[in-house]
Structures are given as structure tokens and as C-alpha cells.
Design a protein around this motif. Structure first.
Motif, PDB file in Angstrom:
ATOM      1  N   ASN A 192       0.832  -1.205   0.000  1.00 12.71           N
ATOM      2  CA  ASN A 192       0.000   0.000   0.000  1.00 12.71           C
ATOM      3  C   ASN A 192       0.866   1.255   0.000  1.00 12.71           C
ATOM      4  O   ASN A 192       2.027   1.228   0.454  1.00 12.71           O
ATOM      5  CB  ASN A 192      -0.909   0.007   1.234  1.00 12.71           C
ATOM      6  CG  ASN A 192      -1.853  -1.192   1.236  1.00 12.71           C
ATOM      7  OD1 ASN A 192      -2.605  -1.397   0.295  1.00 12.71           O
ATOM      8  ND2 ASN A 192      -1.800  -1.999   2.293  1.00 12.71           N
ATOM      9  N   GLU A 193       0.305   2.326  -0.489  1.00 18.90           N
ATOM     10  CA  GLU A 193       1.017   3.600  -0.541  1.00 18.90           C
ATOM     11  C   GLU A 193       1.565   3.963   0.843  1.00 18.90           C
ATOM     12  O   GLU A 193       0.864   3.851   1.850  1.00 18.90           O
ATOM     13  CB  GLU A 193       0.059   4.703  -1.023  1.00 18.90           C
ATOM     14  CG  GLU A 193       0.724   6.056  -1.205  1.00 18.90           C
ATOM     15  CD  GLU A 193      -0.241   7.126  -1.663  1.00 18.90           C
ATOM     16  OE1 GLU A 193       0.095   8.321  -1.535  1.00 18.90           O
ATOM     17  OE2 GLU A 193      -1.350   6.776  -2.136  1.00 18.90           O
ATOM     18  N   LYS A 239       2.514  -0.960 -13.046  1.00 19.46           N
ATOM     19  CA  LYS A 239       1.314  -0.978 -12.188  1.00 19.46           C
ATOM     20  C   LYS A 239       1.678  -0.606 -10.754  1.00 19.46           C
ATOM     21  O   LYS A 239       0.871  -0.029 -10.030  1.00 19.46           O
ATOM     22  CB  LYS A 239       0.652  -2.360 -12.223  1.00 19.46           C
ATOM     23  CG  LYS A 239       0.065  -2.748 -13.579  1.00 19.46           C
ATOM     24  CD  LYS A 239      -0.654  -4.088 -13.495  1.00 19.46           C
ATOM     25  CE  LYS A 239      -1.225  -4.524 -14.840  1.00 19.46           C
ATOM     26  NZ  LYS A 239      -0.196  -5.003 -15.764  1.00 19.46           N
ATOM     27  N   GLN A 265       2.808   3.890  -5.507  1.00 23.12           N
ATOM     28  CA  GLN A 265       1.539   3.374  -6.030  1.00 23.12           C
ATOM     29  C   GLN A 265       1.499   1.875  -5.756  1.00 23.12           C
ATOM     30  O   GLN A 265       2.346   1.127  -6.229  1.00 23.12           O
ATOM     31  CB  GLN A 265       1.457   3.641  -7.542  1.00 23.12           C
ATOM     32  CG  GLN A 265       0.152   3.181  -8.188  1.00 23.12           C
ATOM     33  CD  GLN A 265       0.065   3.630  -9.643  1.00 23.12           C
ATOM     34  OE1 GLN A 265       0.056   4.826  -9.929  1.00 23.12           O
ATOM     35  NE2 GLN A 265       0.027   2.680 -10.556  1.00 23.12           N
TER      36      GLN A 265
END
Length: 481
Positions: free
Chosen positions: A88-89, A131, A151
Motif C-alpha cells: 500500500n502507498e 502498475k 503506487q
């Protein structure tokens, strides 16, 4: 349109979907000109068998399909991951080299040993075609790089890694590439492509390897998929025989919205250098599983043709797709529908570098221009090296480009060049007899009819097989030779 001859060539990637001789034959019938071996996923025995089938089809049915060996280059990957890892960020993660291990959300294995030495804080790490995005926080310069997630998303096993800002010290020709290149040379492939080219020196290494292991020249295609390659393009074109715009990794390494203009820039640069250019990646991707391409894909293929590409390439569509024959038919139809458009422009500045090939270059340039002015149906040339075929093709004349050679090693190579149709011919007698002979072949093959204008290029004296120095214009008075 069914009987119209296309001039833009199609490159199809071999794979499990193209294992059968009948499938390969059907693809050739629909318009394939070059078969690509992707050494990222190649089994040597499978490759040998497919090459044998292609050459059998060439001999049996009069095709000249070329074989392109595409080397993997320094493709970076993460190692095996535990299942269902999601980052996760804001998370921190360590990319580690050395001994392999199963990755977690905190620590992942990186296949590139020198990554800790090359990485610098602030540089980006892109995974899985961009991605996932990470930013380097720190490196111990030995075996660990700490990064934070910019990201996030699922972090899967063995996904590709791109380092757009990092100056990678790994050579373009890896140990695997050297082994694959020697194998490809032994199979006498027609073209060799090198992935992740950054500098002219990358190509020089492959050229030396080919010289060391081959008794004839194998032309090299530089795959452009790194920002450094775009910056160094002038030096790169001086040391390669063709370009490939590999939009997959290129679109990850640079912002995707910049790729269309870079594609046009690279096509123009290749035209100026008189070398062929292939547009590749995701051209008809939908047709891996569908019989119908999207409208965007049709536009993409059409625009690549109108940009002036020599060839358009299919990857997964023919290697693992469900419809390898149908996708060739669709692509051929798109090519035929647009490639004669007046909207396609060709650079018209004449050759200006007065090298020892200036006369040949100038004759080819004037032949292409004259063919358009007098509405000639064909330009025929006799060649031993293929040089005149490259030159005439680059000017994109409306006429057919018919190339006659006694050099069997270039016969299939020429299948990549826009508009070129090559024939084996070894009866070099006198200029008059030889030109009459090749005219008869052109008539028999349906390229000329009575009343057509033809431009013939030759080297005199013809037996010497020297550089082209003669241009001759003929009206075909009879096709019953």
C-alpha cells in the motif's frame, strides 16, 4: 482488395499457438513475412523444429519468410513471492540481492545483483509494467535497497522491473544472450534483435559476436525501449541495420503519453538512415482471445503504416493467441486499406553524403522519383549484398520493388523491407540478356503487363556484381517471353 499486394510487412512471433505446419502455412498465405523467435521464452528444440518447418514451407511453396532471433537482453525481475502479497502507498519494502528467497510485503528478491550499487535515493522502481511504483529511500551499496511505495497493489511473482532513472551497469548482452545468440547463429537466422539497447557499444558487442561465430553477416535490429536509447538514437542508427519501436517497456520507462510522438520520431530517423523500422507491442492484443480487434487497435495498426513503418509486429496474438491465422488476415486487410494513401509523406531530400556509395544511393533515389513521375509499374534491381533494396525501399515508391539475387543468404533477409519482393536468380550473362530474363520472371509472377513502364537498375559489367551504376527505362511491349 483480396488480390492487392501489400507492401508493409508483418512480423509474427512463434509460440505454442504456431506449432503446426498447417498453421504456419495458413499464416504465410494470409501475409506473414517474418517469423520472430522470442528468446525470453524459447526452448531450443522447439525453435529448431519450427525453423525447419518454416524453411520447408519456403522451399515447397516459394515463400521467402525470414526468421528474426530476438534476444532477451538484461530483463530485470523480482523473485518468487508468497501468495496474496499486497503493498500500500506509504509502505516501506526492501529489495534484496544475493541468495534467493520467497518474497513478502516487507522484503522482495531482485534478480539484478548490482542494483544496490547502481540505485540512488529518489529514483523510481516500476513493477509489472508500471502498475506498482516505488521510490528509492536508501541503499547499503552491497545487497539491499530500501524503497517506499508510491503506487500500491498486488505484488506477484517474477514480474518485470523497470528502472527509468537508474544508470544500469549491467551489459546489454547478458550471458544468456550470448548463449542464445550463438545458438541463433548456428540456426542461420536472418536477423538478430537486441533488447534494451542504450548505447552504440551494446550493438558493437553483438556485431563482434556474430563476426566471431558466423561466416556471413546477420543484420542487427536495435530495440528502442529505454530513454537513453531515444537520447542516443543518432549514434545507435550508425551501428544497427534496423530499429524496433518496442512500445511495451518504452511506455513504462517514459510517460505513456510521450510514446506516440517518439514512435513518429524514430520512424523518421530510420527513414533518414535508410534502415527498416518495426512497430511492436499490443497492436492487436484483443485478438489473443477475440476474433474482432478493437477500433483503437485498427487505428493503431493503420497509423503505424501511415507513419511509414516497414513492418508491424504481433507478439502474444500469434505466439499464444487463439486466432493466429485470423489476426494475420485482419492485419493484412488494414495494411492494404491504408498504405497507398496520399496522406503518407516520404522525406524527399536527395542523398548528400559523398561516400563511395554515393552513385548507387543517387541512382536509387532518382529511380524511385522517376518511377512515380512516369507511373512505372515496377523497379527491378540485381543485387549481391541487398544494399540497393534497402535504398529503394526507403524512398517508398509507388512501384513494385523487385529484387533479383544469387546470394541465397540475403533472399529471406529482404522479406523485412517495405515493398520488396525478392527472387533467386543466378544467370548473370550480359546486361541485355539478364534484364530481359528478369523482366520475363516479373511478367510471369504477375508484376508486369504489356504496356507497363519498368525501371531496371544494374551494375555494369554485370558479371562483376559490383555497385549499381546504371538506370534503364523500358516499356514492356510483350509479356510472352
Amino acid at each position: 482488395m483480396a488480390n492487392k499486394r501489400k507492401k508493409t510487412k508483418i512480423v509474427a512471433t512463434l509460440g505454442p499457438a504456431t506449432n503446426k505446419k498447417e498453421t504456419l502455412k495458413a499464416m504465410l498465405d494470409e501475409g506473414v513475412n517474418v517469423f520472430r523467435i522470442n528468446f525470453s521464452h524459447a526452448n531450443y528444440e522447439d525453435v529448431k523444429r519450427r525453423i525447419k518447418l518454416i524453411r520447408e514451407l519456403n522451399d515447397e511453396f516459394g515463400y521467402n519468410a525470414a526468421i528474426l532471433g530476438d534476444l532477451q537482453g538484461p530483463k530485470l525481475r523480482v523473485g518468487k513471492m508468497q501468495s496474496d502479497v499486497i503493498v500500500n502507498e506509504g509502505d516501506q519494502i526492501i529489495f534484496a540481492t544475493g541468495k534467493r528467497f520467497e518474497g513478502t510485503k516487507d522484503r522482495v528478491y531482485m534478480t539484478y545483483d548490482k542494483f544496490p550499487q547502481d540505485a540512488k535515493p529518489g529514483e523510481h522502481i516500476l513493477l509489472d509494467d508500471g502498475k506498482l511504483i516505488f521510490e528509492v529511500v536508501s541503499t547499503n551499496k552491497k545487497n539491499e535497497v530500501t524503497a517506499k511505495v508510491i503506487q500500491g497493489g498486488p505484488l506477484k511473482s517474477k514480474k518485470g522491473v523497470n528502472l527509468p532513472n537508474t544508470n544500469i551497469s549491467q551489459p546489454a548482452l547478458t550471458e544468456k544472450d550470448i548463449k542464445d545468440a550463438i545458438f541463433a547463429i548456428e540456426q542461420r537466422v536472418d536477423w538478430m534483435a537486441l533488447s534494451f539497447v542504450r548505447h552504440a557499444e551494446d550493438l558493437m558487442q553483438l556485431e563482434e559476436l556474430i563476426k566471431e561465430h558466423s561466416d556471413h553477416k546477420i543484420p542487427i535490429i536495435a530495440k528502442i525501449e529505454k530513454p537513453e536509447a531515444v537520447e542516443n538514437i543518432d549514434k545507435i542508427v550508425a551501428y544497427c541495420d534496423g530499429l524496433m519501436v518496442a512500445r511495451g517497456d518504452l511506455g513504462v520507462e517514459i510517460p505513456a503519453e510521450e510514446v506516440p510522438l517518439i514512435q513518429k520520431q524514430l520512424v523518421l530517423r530510420a527513414k533518414k538512415a535508410r534502415i527498416p523500422v518495426i512497430i511492436a507491442t499490443q497492436m492487436m492484443e484483443t485478438m489473443i482471445n477475440s476474433l474482432t480487434p478493437t477500433r483503437a487497435e485498427v487505428n493503431d495498426v493503420a497509423n503505424s503504416v501511415m507513419d511509414g513503418a516497414d513492418a508491424v509486429m504481433l507478439s502474444g496474438e500469434t505466439s499464444v493467441g487463439s486466432y493466429p491465422v485470423q489476426v494475420i488476415r485482419q492485419m493484412s486487410n488494414i495494411i492494404k486499406s491504408v498504405e497507398d494513401s496520399h496522406l503518407i509523406t516520404v522525406p524527399q531530400e536527395p542523398p548528400h553524403i559523398r561516400t563511395n556509395r554515393y552513385i548507387t544511393k543517387s541512382i536509387c533515389y532518382h529511380a524511385a522519383n522517376m518511377a512515380n513521375e512516369i507511373n512505372a509499374k515496377a523497379i527491378s534491381t540485381l543485387t549481391n549484398s541487398g544494399y540497393t533494396a534497402f535504398q529503394i525501399s526507403a524512398w517508398r515508391p509507388d512501384a513494385h520493388i523487385l529484387v533479383f539475387t544469387s546470394n541465397k543468404s540475403i533472399l529471406t533477409q529482404l522479406s523485412l523491407l517495405w515493398g520488396v519482393k525478392a527472387f533467386y536468380y543466378d544467370k548473370f550473362v550480359s546486361t541485355d540478356e539478364t534484364i530481359e530474363d528478369v523482366n520475363a520472371i516479373a511478367c510471369k509472377k504477375g508484376y508486369l503487363e504489356e504496356g507497363d513502364m519498368l525501371i531496371s537498375l544494374a551494375a555494369m559489367p554485370i558479371q562483376d556484381k559490383g555497385m549499381v551504376n546504371t538506370l534503364r527505362v523500358t516499356e514492356i511491349t510483350s509479356c510472352s517471353f
